[in-house]
Scaffold this active site. Sequence first.
Site: not given
Lengths: 82, 231
Positions: B87, B204, B206
Amino acid sequence: MYLVRVFVRHKKGILDPQGKTIKDALHAMKYKGVGEVKIGKLIDIKIEAKSIEDARSMVNEMCKKLLANPVIEQYTFEIEEI
Amino acid sequence: MKAGVIVFPGSNCDWDCYHTAKTSLRAKTEFVWHEDESLNSFDVVIVPGGFSYGDYLRSGAIARFSPVMNALVDYVNKDKGLVIGICNGFQILTEAGLLPGALQKNKHLKFLCKNVRLRVENTKTPFTNKCQSGQVLEIPIAHFDGNYTADKETIEKLNKNKQVIFRYCSKTGSVSSSSNPNGSIENIAGICNEARNVLGMMPHPERVADPVLGGEDGEYIFSSMAGYLKK
């Protein structure tokens, strides 16, 4: 002391979603004849420099390094002694 | 294995990345302040998401001049390990010239926060070697400036070198304008550099690398990296 006025605009051919939205709004407000709208940035900088040439070369460097992203933007600037 | 998570003023996914580096990469993980000047002790460097320097001027434009970025360029050029920018991290990597192109405002001028599907375009990279070719991953996006832009020559080069790693797609893996959330050219969601040691992606991973977070598709990316580094 010099006052530099930097204009940063989208490069030709780069989609400008904000400009397009403004254009659509102006059309919705019934402004006839509104064509392409482009949005950009205006950055005023006061610079202490020995000469206008020195100030100009400093600003060119600033624009290339930070103020504009050459992938999507182009810049121009005006300069005046104050 | 040792991982470093760079922290800029305004980073806000740094703790998520820290957690993932520990649990998915199983790496000894440290935060690296943006004023630090060395990254040489790390096998993986994560440039996390957020709003570094308030996204002022352009997303990533100011962060790119932090002292740690010189160290990152050196780290990449000397091939010291893997770098993943997520990002805002992706935006910073493009501003720094470590990845080509730029990320500008989403086509429909909305901040987008939702799950999207990504088609894995190249599995022969350190970041995707645990994926199947054409596999569809479900990973969230959360961005305003995710609209990937580059000139025609750059796009051609990315395609030719198979540097496009992820494209936004439908549930079934078809890539079209209806599956493009932000107007990115050719639905590009993630790219790597020519040397294949830097990955930048807007979604994302994660946030979906732990079942407790409601998804595990991000795990493919981190386990690919871990597997690659153990070789």
